[in-house]
Design a protein around this motif. Structure first.
Motif, PDB file in Angstrom:
ATOM      1  N   ILE A 104      11.717   7.511   4.823  1.00  0.00           N
ATOM      2  CA  ILE A 104      12.080   6.217   5.417  1.00  0.00           C
ATOM      3  C   ILE A 104      11.072   5.138   5.032  1.00  0.00           C
ATOM      4  O   ILE A 104      11.413   4.181   4.346  1.00  0.00           O
ATOM      5  N   VAL A 105       9.847   5.304   5.446  1.00  0.00           N
ATOM      6  CA  VAL A 105       8.839   4.262   5.217  1.00  0.00           C
ATOM      7  C   VAL A 105       8.538   4.135   3.726  1.00  0.00           C
ATOM      8  O   VAL A 105       8.502   3.021   3.190  1.00  0.00           O
ATOM      9  N   GLY A 106       8.325   5.263   3.054  1.00  0.00           N
ATOM     10  CA  GLY A 106       8.031   5.209   1.617  1.00  0.00           C
ATOM     11  C   GLY A 106       9.137   4.522   0.835  1.00  0.00           C
ATOM     12  O   GLY A 106       8.888   3.639   0.013  1.00  0.00           O
ATOM     13  N   CYS A 156       7.182  14.695  -1.267  1.00  0.00           N
ATOM     14  CA  CYS A 156       5.739  14.542  -1.309  1.00  0.00           C
ATOM     15  C   CYS A 156       5.266  14.070   0.052  1.00  0.00           C
ATOM     16  O   CYS A 156       6.072  13.691   0.895  1.00  0.00           O
ATOM     17  N   ILE A 157       3.976  14.122   0.242  1.00  0.00           N
ATOM     18  CA  ILE A 157       3.386  13.618   1.473  1.00  0.00           C
ATOM     19  C   ILE A 157       2.492  12.453   1.094  1.00  0.00           C
ATOM     20  O   ILE A 157       1.623  12.582   0.236  1.00  0.00           O
ATOM     21  N   LEU A 158       2.758  11.314   1.697  1.00  0.00           N
ATOM     22  CA  LEU A 158       1.961  10.120   1.426  1.00  0.00           C
ATOM     23  C   LEU A 158       0.752  10.147   2.363  1.00  0.00           C
ATOM     24  O   LEU A 158       0.872   9.837   3.545  1.00  0.00           O
ATOM     25  N   SER A 159      -0.369  10.556   1.821  1.00  0.00           N
ATOM     26  CA  SER A 159      -1.588  10.719   2.617  1.00  0.00           C
ATOM     27  C   SER A 159      -2.257   9.378   2.869  1.00  0.00           C
ATOM     28  O   SER A 159      -2.084   8.425   2.121  1.00  0.00           O
ATOM     29  N   ALA A 202       2.445   6.670  -6.925  1.00  0.00           N
ATOM     30  CA  ALA A 202       1.418   7.584  -7.425  1.00  0.00           C
ATOM     31  C   ALA A 202       1.698   9.043  -7.058  1.00  0.00           C
ATOM     32  O   ALA A 202       1.167   9.950  -7.697  1.00  0.00           O
ATOM     33  N   ALA A 203       2.524   9.266  -6.057  1.00  0.00           N
ATOM     34  CA  ALA A 203       2.791  10.628  -5.585  1.00  0.00           C
ATOM     35  C   ALA A 203       3.649  11.396  -6.585  1.00  0.00           C
ATOM     36  O   ALA A 203       4.476  10.813  -7.293  1.00  0.00           O
ATOM     37  N   PRO A 204       3.461  12.721  -6.624  1.00  0.00           N
ATOM     38  CA  PRO A 204       4.299  13.523  -7.524  1.00  0.00           C
ATOM     39  C   PRO A 204       5.754  13.527  -7.054  1.00  0.00           C
ATOM     40  O   PRO A 204       6.029  13.304  -5.869  1.00  0.00           O
ATOM     41  N   ALA A 205       6.656  13.794  -7.969  1.00  0.00           N
ATOM     42  CA  ALA A 205       8.080  13.837  -7.620  1.00  0.00           C
ATOM     43  C   ALA A 205       8.393  15.016  -6.706  1.00  0.00           C
ATOM     44  O   ALA A 205       9.265  14.924  -5.851  1.00  0.00           O
ATOM     45  N   HIS A 206       7.666  16.113  -6.898  1.00  0.00           N
ATOM     46  CA  HIS A 206       7.929  17.311  -6.100  1.00  0.00           C
ATOM     47  C   HIS A 206       6.623  18.074  -5.903  1.00  0.00           C
ATOM     48  O   HIS A 206       6.172  18.781  -6.788  1.00  0.00           O
ATOM     49  N   LEU A 229       0.835  -1.209   0.000  1.00  0.00           N
ATOM     50  CA  LEU A 229       0.000   0.000   0.000  1.00  0.00           C
ATOM     51  C   LEU A 229       0.869   1.258   0.000  1.00  0.00           C
ATOM     52  O   LEU A 229       0.598   2.217  -0.737  1.00  0.00           O
ATOM     53  N   VAL A 230       1.915   1.266   0.815  1.00  0.00           N
ATOM     54  CA  VAL A 230       2.813   2.416   0.870  1.00  0.00           C
ATOM     55  C   VAL A 230       3.528   2.576  -0.473  1.00  0.00           C
ATOM     56  O   VAL A 230       3.659   3.689  -0.985  1.00  0.00           O
ATOM     57  N   THR A 231       3.964   1.479  -1.052  1.00  0.00           N
ATOM     58  CA  THR A 231       4.647   1.529  -2.355  1.00  0.00           C
ATOM     59  C   THR A 231       3.735   2.109  -3.430  1.00  0.00           C
ATOM     60  O   THR A 231       4.161   2.958  -4.221  1.00  0.00           O
ATOM     61  N   ALA A 232       2.494   1.672  -3.465  1.00  0.00           N
ATOM     62  CA  ALA A 232       1.533   2.197  -4.449  1.00  0.00           C
ATOM     63  C   ALA A 232       1.347   3.700  -4.259  1.00  0.00           C
ATOM     64  O   ALA A 232       1.300   4.463  -5.244  1.00  0.00           O
TER      65      ALA A 232
END
Length: 184
Positions: free
Chosen positions: A135-137, A154-157, A15-19, A8-11
């Motif tokens: 770290i986690v991402g 990015c922020i992984l919401s 999907a998150a933007p690079a910046h 889930l974190v990987t997905a």
């Protein structure tokens, strides 16, 4: 239990933007703390930035630092949207020193998730979203894809930054994440 979480974190990371400019404030708070903590480390041991991964295990890293008083930090994969290569290496030094050398966490998914928990006790809450991404991402991506990810700002919401393993709209049952069914 964390295999599904890592996916889930990987997905989310993919999907998150690079910046994302909205994430810059969290990364700025993280950077300020990194520079402070790096100064503490550099007053105790010599820090060398090297090509290639200098240690296969956290235990080997800890033993080498104890024996030589030198902490070797990998310079590879240092392209980052807001950190200079040197700032990125300093973060790695802070990470390795406090989580792998002091806390003894291994270079595994479980060890890196525990490492993240060490960091949130050290860094202000405003830095937690950046730390989670860094770290986690990245460790989840590396675990699932077996490759170092492109570094992102990015922020992984949808993830609980204080309680690793918790995901919005999901709950843990029998050590597995399940979609939470709303009560009507």
């Amino acid at each position: 239990q964390f295999d599904q979480y890592a996916k889930l974190v990987t997905a989310a990371y993919e999907a998150a933007p690079a910046h994302d400019p909205k994430a810059e404030a969290s990364f700025a708070v993280m950077k300020a703390s990194v520079l402070k903590f790096f100064g503490m480390i550099a007053s105790k041991v010599k820090v060398e930035f090297v090509d290639g991964d200098p240690c296969a295990t956290a235990e080997q890293m800890k033993d080498e630092v104890k024996r030589t008083k030198v902490l070797k930090i990998m310079k590879d994969h240092s392209d980052h949207p807001v950190f200079s290569p040197e700032e990125n290496w300093k973060f790695r030094a802070v990470h390795d020193w406090f989580t792998h050398i002091i806390s003894g966490q291994p270079f595994t998914l479980k060890g890196e998730l525990a490492a993240y928990n060490t960091h949130i006790k050290m860094f202000p809450p405003a830095a937690w979203p950046a730390l989670f991404t860094e770290i986690v991402g990245q460790v989840c991506y590396n675990t699932v894809k077996n490759a170092f990810p492109p570094q992102k700002v990015c922020i992984l919401s949808g993830f609980d930054y204080q309680h690793i393993g918790r995901v919005d709209g999901m709950l843990v049952q029998n050590k597995e994440l399940k979609t939470q069914v709303p009560v009507v």
